[in-house]
Design a protein around this motif. Sequence first.
Motif, PDB file in Angstrom:
ATOM      1  N   PRO A  76       0.810  -1.223   0.000  1.00 35.98           N
ATOM      2  CA  PRO A  76       0.000   0.000   0.000  1.00 35.98           C
ATOM      3  C   PRO A  76       0.846   1.276   0.000  1.00 35.98           C
ATOM      4  CG  PRO A  76       0.047  -0.921   2.200  1.00 35.98           C
ATOM      5  CD  PRO A  76       0.813  -1.871   1.335  1.00 35.98           C
ATOM      6  N   TRP A  77       2.159   1.145  -0.128  1.00 31.66           N
ATOM      7  CA  TRP A  77       3.062   2.297  -0.152  1.00 31.66           C
ATOM      8  C   TRP A  77       3.994   2.182  -1.352  1.00 31.66           C
ATOM      9  CZ3 TRP A  77       4.185  -1.510   3.748  1.00 31.66           C
ATOM     10  CH2 TRP A  77       3.296  -1.512   4.806  1.00 31.66           C
ATOM     11  N   VAL A  78       4.657   3.264  -1.679  1.00 32.70           N
ATOM     12  CA  VAL A  78       5.624   3.242  -2.768  1.00 32.70           C
ATOM     13  C   VAL A  78       6.880   2.491  -2.359  1.00 32.70           C
ATOM     14  CG1 VAL A  78       6.996   4.660  -4.347  1.00 32.70           C
ATOM     15  CG2 VAL A  78       4.713   5.426  -3.643  1.00 32.70           C
ATOM     16  N   ASP A  79       7.316   2.663  -1.117  1.00 25.57           N
ATOM     17  CA  ASP A  79       8.540   2.044  -0.613  1.00 25.57           C
ATOM     18  C   ASP A  79       8.204   0.959   0.401  1.00 25.57           C
ATOM     19  OD1 ASP A  79       7.504   3.659   1.333  1.00 25.57           O
ATOM     20  OD2 ASP A  79       9.443   4.434   2.007  1.00 25.57           O
ATOM     21  N   ARG A  80       9.251   0.368   0.990  1.00 22.67           N
ATOM     22  CA  ARG A  80       9.092  -0.608   2.060  1.00 22.67           C
ATOM     23  C   ARG A  80       9.504   0.021   3.382  1.00 22.67           C
ATOM     24  NH1 ARG A  80       8.313  -6.016   0.543  1.00 22.67           N
ATOM     25  NH2 ARG A  80       8.377  -6.321  -1.715  1.00 22.67           N
ATOM     26  N   PRO A  81       9.019  -0.503   4.510  1.00 29.25           N
ATOM     27  CA  PRO A  81       9.355   0.084   5.815  1.00 29.25           C
ATOM     28  C   PRO A  81      10.854   0.016   6.104  1.00 29.25           C
ATOM     29  CG  PRO A  81       7.472  -1.405   5.983  1.00 29.25           C
ATOM     30  CD  PRO A  81       8.045  -1.604   4.620  1.00 29.25           C
ATOM     31  N   LEU A  82      11.289   0.800   7.091  1.00 31.61           N
ATOM     32  CA  LEU A  82      12.699   0.845   7.458  1.00 31.61           C
ATOM     33  C   LEU A  82      13.205  -0.488   7.993  1.00 31.61           C
ATOM     34  CD1 LEU A  82      13.016   4.366   9.168  1.00 31.61           C
ATOM     35  CD2 LEU A  82      13.968   3.635   6.963  1.00 31.61           C
ATOM     36  N   ILE A  83      12.348  -1.303   8.618  1.00 28.50           N
ATOM     37  CA  ILE A  83      12.820  -2.582   9.135  1.00 28.50           C
ATOM     38  C   ILE A  83      13.271  -3.504   8.001  1.00 28.50           C
ATOM     39  CG2 ILE A  83      11.433  -2.487  11.238  1.00 28.50           C
ATOM     40  CD1 ILE A  83       9.452  -4.403   9.867  1.00 28.50           C
ATOM     41  N   ARG A 103      28.228  -9.017  20.146  1.00 28.47           N
ATOM     42  CA  ARG A 103      27.007  -9.275  19.401  1.00 28.47           C
ATOM     43  C   ARG A 103      26.104  -8.047  19.438  1.00 28.47           C
ATOM     44  NH1 ARG A 103      24.875 -14.340  22.473  1.00 28.47           N
ATOM     45  NH2 ARG A 103      23.501 -14.443  20.647  1.00 28.47           N
ATOM     46  N   GLN A 104      25.325  -7.901  18.369  1.00 29.16           N
ATOM     47  CA  GLN A 104      24.436  -6.754  18.233  1.00 29.16           C
ATOM     48  C   GLN A 104      22.988  -7.223  18.332  1.00 29.16           C
ATOM     49  OE1 GLN A 104      25.335  -3.463  17.829  1.00 29.16           O
ATOM     50  NE2 GLN A 104      27.459  -4.116  18.149  1.00 29.16           N
ATOM     51  N   ARG A 105      22.266  -6.602  19.240  1.00 30.51           N
ATOM     52  CA  ARG A 105      20.834  -6.875  19.390  1.00 30.51           C
ATOM     53  C   ARG A 105      20.080  -5.613  18.979  1.00 30.51           C
ATOM     54  NH1 ARG A 105      23.018  -9.557  23.957  1.00 30.51           N
ATOM     55  NH2 ARG A 105      22.498 -11.800  23.988  1.00 30.51           N
ATOM     56  N   ALA A 106      19.312  -5.733  17.911  1.00 34.74           N
ATOM     57  CA  ALA A 106      18.607  -4.578  17.353  1.00 34.74           C
ATOM     58  C   ALA A 106      17.107  -4.847  17.346  1.00 34.74           C
ATOM     59  CB  ALA A 106      19.099  -4.287  15.938  1.00 34.74           C
ATOM     60  N   PHE A 107      16.357  -3.761  17.320  1.00 37.60           N
ATOM     61  CA  PHE A 107      14.898  -3.848  17.338  1.00 37.60           C
ATOM     62  C   PHE A 107      14.326  -2.824  16.373  1.00 37.60           C
ATOM     63  CE2 PHE A 107      10.940  -1.975  19.056  1.00 37.60           C
ATOM     64  CZ  PHE A 107      10.100  -3.073  18.892  1.00 37.60           C
ATOM     65  N   GLY A 108      13.220  -3.171  15.763  1.00 34.54           N
ATOM     66  CA  GLY A 108      12.546  -2.247  14.863  1.00 34.54           C
ATOM     67  C   GLY A 108      11.084  -2.609  14.701  1.00 34.54           C
ATOM     68  N   PHE A 109      10.299  -1.630  14.308  1.00 34.62           N
ATOM     69  CA  PHE A 109       8.871  -1.892  14.074  1.00 34.62           C
ATOM     70  C   PHE A 109       8.325  -0.828  13.139  1.00 34.62           C
ATOM     71  CE2 PHE A 109       8.538   1.392  17.245  1.00 34.62           C
ATOM     72  CZ  PHE A 109       7.335   2.036  16.981  1.00 34.62           C
ATOM     73  N   PHE A 110       7.155  -1.118  12.615  1.00 36.16           N
ATOM     74  CA  PHE A 110       6.383  -0.122  11.876  1.00 36.16           C
ATOM     75  C   PHE A 110       4.916  -0.370  12.173  1.00 36.16           C
ATOM     76  CE2 PHE A 110       5.647  -3.488   8.809  1.00 36.16           C
ATOM     77  CZ  PHE A 110       4.380  -3.216   8.337  1.00 36.16           C
ATOM     78  N   THR A 111       4.120   0.670  12.047  1.00 34.77           N
ATOM     79  CA  THR A 111       2.672   0.564  12.181  1.00 34.77           C
ATOM     80  C   THR A 111       2.034   1.447  11.115  1.00 34.77           C
ATOM     81  OG1 THR A 111       0.789   0.823  13.688  1.00 34.77           O
ATOM     82  CG2 THR A 111       2.587   2.401  13.908  1.00 34.77           C
ATOM     83  N   SER A 112       0.973   0.959  10.501  1.00 24.15           N
ATOM     84  CA  SER A 112       0.342   1.694   9.397  1.00 24.15           C
ATOM     85  C   SER A 112      -1.163   1.523   9.461  1.00 24.15           C
ATOM     86  CB  SER A 112       0.872   1.204   8.041  1.00 24.15           C
ATOM     87  OG  SER A 112       0.417  -0.112   7.781  1.00 24.15           O
ATOM     88  N   ALA A 113      -1.860   2.447   8.820  1.00 16.30           N
ATOM     89  CA  ALA A 113      -3.318   2.405   8.725  1.00 16.30           C
ATOM     90  C   ALA A 113      -3.717   2.967   7.370  1.00 16.30           C
ATOM     91  CB  ALA A 113      -3.973   3.196   9.846  1.00 16.30           C
ATOM     92  N   ASP A 114      -4.656   2.298   6.706  1.00 13.36           N
ATOM     93  CA  ASP A 114      -5.150   2.722   5.397  1.00 13.36           C
ATOM     94  C   ASP A 114      -6.667   2.660   5.405  1.00 13.36           C
ATOM     95  OD1 ASP A 114      -2.565   2.810   3.573  1.00 13.36           O
ATOM     96  OD2 ASP A 114      -2.418   0.993   4.783  1.00 13.36           O
ATOM     97  N   TYR A 115      -7.299   3.768   4.994  1.00 19.48           N
ATOM     98  CA  TYR A 115      -8.756   3.869   4.983  1.00 19.48           C
ATOM     99  C   TYR A 115      -9.221   4.166   3.568  1.00 19.48           C
ATOM    100  CZ  TYR A 115     -13.504   5.458   5.911  1.00 19.48           C
ATOM    101  OH  TYR A 115     -14.867   5.604   5.886  1.00 19.48           O
ATOM    102  N   GLN A 116     -10.250   3.438   3.139  1.00 20.02           N
ATOM    103  CA  GLN A 116     -10.841   3.642   1.825  1.00 20.02           C
ATOM    104  C   GLN A 116     -11.910   4.724   1.912  1.00 20.02           C
ATOM    105  OE1 GLN A 116     -12.613   0.156   0.138  1.00 20.02           O
ATOM    106  NE2 GLN A 116     -12.973   1.093  -1.860  1.00 20.02           N
ATOM    107  N   LEU A 117     -11.638   5.861   1.266  1.00 22.71           N
ATOM    108  CA  LEU A 117     -12.560   6.999   1.311  1.00 22.71           C
ATOM    109  C   LEU A 117     -13.768   6.791   0.415  1.00 22.71           C
ATOM    110  CD1 LEU A 117      -9.897   9.834   1.080  1.00 22.71           C
ATOM    111  CD2 LEU A 117     -11.031   9.026   3.142  1.00 22.71           C
ATOM    112  N   ALA A 118     -13.532   6.267  -0.781  1.00 19.24           N
ATOM    113  CA  ALA A 118     -14.584   6.050  -1.764  1.00 19.24           C
ATOM    114  C   ALA A 118     -14.204   4.824  -2.578  1.00 19.24           C
ATOM    115  CB  ALA A 118     -14.759   7.283  -2.654  1.00 19.24           C
ATOM    116  N   ARG A 119     -14.942   4.607  -3.639  1.00 19.54           N
ATOM    117  CA  ARG A 119     -14.709   3.387  -4.397  1.00 19.54           C
ATOM    118  C   ARG A 119     -13.300   3.337  -4.976  1.00 19.54           C
ATOM    119  NH1 ARG A 119     -18.857   0.754  -8.834  1.00 19.54           N
ATOM    120  NH2 ARG A 119     -17.660  -1.154  -9.209  1.00 19.54           N
ATOM    121  N   ARG A 120     -12.729   4.480  -5.332  1.00 14.84           N
ATOM    122  CA  ARG A 120     -11.425   4.501  -5.999  1.00 14.84           C
ATOM    123  C   ARG A 120     -10.347   5.243  -5.218  1.00 14.84           C
ATOM    124  NH1 ARG A 120     -12.528   2.534 -10.997  1.00 14.84           N
ATOM    125  NH2 ARG A 120     -14.647   2.792 -11.789  1.00 14.84           N
ATOM    126  N   TRP A 121     -10.640   5.691  -4.022  1.00 11.25           N
ATOM    127  CA  TRP A 121      -9.688   6.518  -3.274  1.00 11.25           C
ATOM    128  C   TRP A 121      -9.322   5.864  -1.945  1.00 11.25           C
ATOM    129  CZ3 TRP A 121      -7.212  10.689  -5.195  1.00 11.25           C
ATOM    130  CH2 TRP A 121      -7.745  11.295  -6.348  1.00 11.25           C
TER     131      TRP A 121
END
Length: 426
Positions: free
Chosen positions: A202-209, A338-356
Amino acid sequence: MPTSTRRLALVLFMILLLCTAFAAAQTAAAPPPAPTAEDRIRELEDRIIALEGQVRMLQQQATTSQPAAQPAAPAPAQPLETVAATQPSDAAAQQPQLGGAPSMAKALNPDIAVIGNFVATAGHNPIVESPSLAVPETEVSFQAVVDPYARADVYLSFGEEGVDLEEGYLTFTALPRNFVAKVGKMREYFGKVNTMHTHVLPWVDRPLITENLLGGEEGLSDAGFSISRGFAGPKGIYLEATGQMYRGDAGDVWSQSGKRDVSALAHFRGYGDITESTNLDIGFSYGRGHNDLGSDFLTQLYGVDATLRWKPLRRAIYHSFLARSEFVWSDRQQFPARQRAFGFFTSADYQLARRWWMGGRFDWSDRARAAALTDKGGSFVLTYWPSEFAQIRGQYRYTNYAEGRNANELLMQVLFAIGAHGAHPF
């Protein structure tokens, strides 16, 4: 007989004649009685019997009118060379005729689709330079049922730098006890986003993780095999368990120094309906493999993903909502520690109309090789669907890199699809 008597008899006879004539006239003028239902049924039966007789007579006439088959005259003898040239060989006779029935052509030709991806970038990014106009990839897919027991899926990615096999695997769908097996090159089943092709995001790019913890821009993808099984859980919950083994060479996460340096992955998923319009999908992932420092150094990945969908039954084509979150922990063995790393993303997408569609995403991720460095960012996305086969998307992206530099970019994407492209996993 007296004259008076004769006259009286004549008058009576004339009156009788008049009465008889009047009664006959009344009877002729009266309409006939209406036929009853039984009379109509009998009439229809008579007509059917008459038609059956006519059909039999016509069939008999057609049979007797055909002349008896005359024996064909023997063909003149021909040289063996001429006979061999005019008669098709057995191999040629067994070749299917592609110009014949559509089912034969369908059996020999897979479903083919082409999906184009055009991206334009404006703004400034001091860390990751992107071209102003580019076609990152054009995906060509071939999908077909091999036999009643398996199907094949092949995805080729044509980019500006060459051609790459994005995925190519065989799926065995008729194994005992409802097991499903895959063998070939696949996107590894770690989380949700890693399994998704670019045109499905649903986005042009991919998340940072994906860039920091999961192997770079394309994520985790390798050659191997997978076994999964779905089963019913308590309270109508659908459960699925998947085990995978790969060569052990995926991006910069896993690297194979020897043949025994394979990587393993496990995924457990649960899906359930909250209401008739809302469902929740939760998954747990674990991956283990050797990194680029050698066979003695391991990298382990842990992940949790959650997807919430809302799609009302009566207004499904006009309004819907989709929320995603993924959390990834990386444990990498390296020098000096050793390296211990953490990451996350959260997203929300709402359909406004039939095409938007309108949506947003927030990113937060450490870097796997240097956990002390953390990148953050946010995006706002607006998507327009002219049809089911095209998308026009605009995305504003802000990124705050660990080096203390900020990036403000405006991305525009145009996607189009032609051909028969199968559905992606739900």
